[in-house]
Design a protein around this motif. Structure first.
Motif, PDB file in Angstrom:
ATOM      1  N   VAL A   1       0.848  -1.183   0.000  1.00 25.94           N
ATOM      2  CA  VAL A   1       0.000   0.000   0.000  1.00 25.94           C
ATOM      3  C   VAL A   1       0.888   1.239   0.000  1.00 25.94           C
ATOM      4  N   GLU A   2       0.677   2.094  -0.985  1.00 23.78           N
ATOM      5  CA  GLU A   2       1.435   3.332  -1.084  1.00 23.78           C
ATOM      6  C   GLU A   2       0.560   4.500  -0.642  1.00 23.78           C
ATOM      7  N   PHE A   3       1.137   5.432   0.099  1.00 22.33           N
ATOM      8  CA  PHE A   3       0.399   6.643   0.440  1.00 22.33           C
ATOM      9  C   PHE A   3       1.277   7.867   0.210  1.00 22.33           C
ATOM     10  N   VAL A   4       0.616   8.965  -0.148  1.00 21.37           N
ATOM     11  CA  VAL A   4       1.274  10.258  -0.312  1.00 21.37           C
ATOM     12  C   VAL A   4       0.471  11.267   0.495  1.00 21.37           C
ATOM     13  N   ARG A   5       1.132  11.900   1.439  1.00 20.02           N
ATOM     14  CA  ARG A   5       0.455  12.837   2.340  1.00 20.02           C
ATOM     15  C   ARG A   5      -0.188  13.991   1.562  1.00 20.02           C
ATOM     16  N   ARG A   6      -1.369  14.396   2.029  1.00 19.96           N
ATOM     17  CA  ARG A   6      -2.027  15.577   1.485  1.00 19.96           C
ATOM     18  C   ARG A   6      -2.706  16.291   2.645  1.00 19.96           C
ATOM     19  N   GLU A   7      -3.156  17.502   2.392  1.00 23.32           N
ATOM     20  CA  GLU A   7      -3.876  18.235   3.424  1.00 23.32           C
ATOM     21  C   GLU A   7      -5.232  17.569   3.664  1.00 23.32           C
TER      22      GLU A   7
END
Length: 291
Positions: A209-215
């Protein structure tokens, strides 16, 4: 610059993992969700997929005997490894010193439960880990909450958990983990890992599982207030929002009023709402409490 794993550098194979486990008298347990990776190519695949840059500090949870740790040290500036098992935590620096002496000072081991960690010696920018199956979701959510420095990550979890984390609204497996993860980041499934690359071999495949931080969604409500709406909406997922949020709002009629005020259909179910819609419902309640 993203660094690719150097195939010439030694990683831990099956014989190495079993030797280290025997030395420490470690027997992988289901309680701690221990399944050690014994395949170097899998480690290289994970490290490559994590898209690390050479100036990053990686947070690794549950490093175990150090299989993934070695690969991470090859690609990043430093690694902070959080290990709950004291014997494994004590042995890990020695393993790195033996196989990557030039990287020994770049490893920082924290002996602790990842679910309780609130401070680390260095702020991490990425989370890359083979997470224990039984605590994967709470660990990911806890770390994203406590360490806003985490910009991105790649975690290996039980395959069905990977599907739930990455699920989108309208999917039958979309639920609390999906929505809460979406509060912090854009999440997607990045691959499947077979069972035979672990010791002991699990009974189900693993998912990346890949995640990329966002607001988070723009909202006056706090994270805790929005999460309370999410929890209530999925407590009995077959109920309509009007019925599911009745206790949270104080009555079915008040729940309907708040849901409508948020621009949401009260006859819908939680599984069709995205995180922004849940935030809007939490906002509607805040607005109703103002004089």
């Amino acid at each position: 610059m993203n660094l690719q794993p150097d195939p010439s550098l030694p990683l831990l194979g099956a014989a190495d993992v079993r030797r280290l486990a025997a030395e420490l008298d470690v027997r992988p347990t289901k309680t701690l969700g221990q399944n050690f990776v014994i395949d170097g190519n899998t480690i290289r695949r994970i490290v490559a997929a994590a898209s690390l840059t050479e100036d990053e500090t990686v947070l690794e949870v549950g490093p175990g005997l150090g299989s993934l740790t070695l690969g991470l040290l090859d690609a990043a500036q430093s690694v902070v490894a959080v290990e709950i098992d004291a014997k494994l935590a004590q042995r890990l620096p020695r393993t790195i010193a033996e196989l990557r002496p030039e990287k020994a000072a770049s490893l920082h081991v924290v002996t602790a439960d990842a679910l309780k960690v609130t401070e680390l010696p260095i702020l991490p920018t990425a989370l890359v880990a083979n997470l224990p199956y039984n605590v994967a979701v709470p660990v990911v959510l806890h770390l994203l909450e406590k360490f806003p420095s985490l910009r991105h990550g790649l975690v290996m979890v039980q395959d069905e958990v990977a599907d739930r984390l990455a699920a989108r609204p309208g999917n039958k497996i979309y639920g609390v983990p999906s929505v809460k993860a979406a509060w912090y980041a854009e999440v997607r499934k990045a691959g499947v890992i077979g069972m035979n690359v672990f010791w002991p071999a699990p009974k189900i495949s693993s998912g990346l599982v890949e995640f990329v931080r966002r607001e988070p969604p723009e909202s006056r409500a706090s994270r805790a207030q929005v999460f309370a709406v999410i929890d209530a909406a999925f407590a009995q997922r077959r109920k309509t929002l009007r019925a599911a949020l009745a206790d949270w709002a104080g009555s079915g009629a008040e729940a309907e009023r708040l849901i409508v005020a948020a621009g949401v259909d009260p006859s819908a179910r939680g599984e069709v709402l995205d995180v922004k819609a849940f935030a809007s419902i939490a906002d509607a309640r805040l607005n109703s409490l103002e004089p």
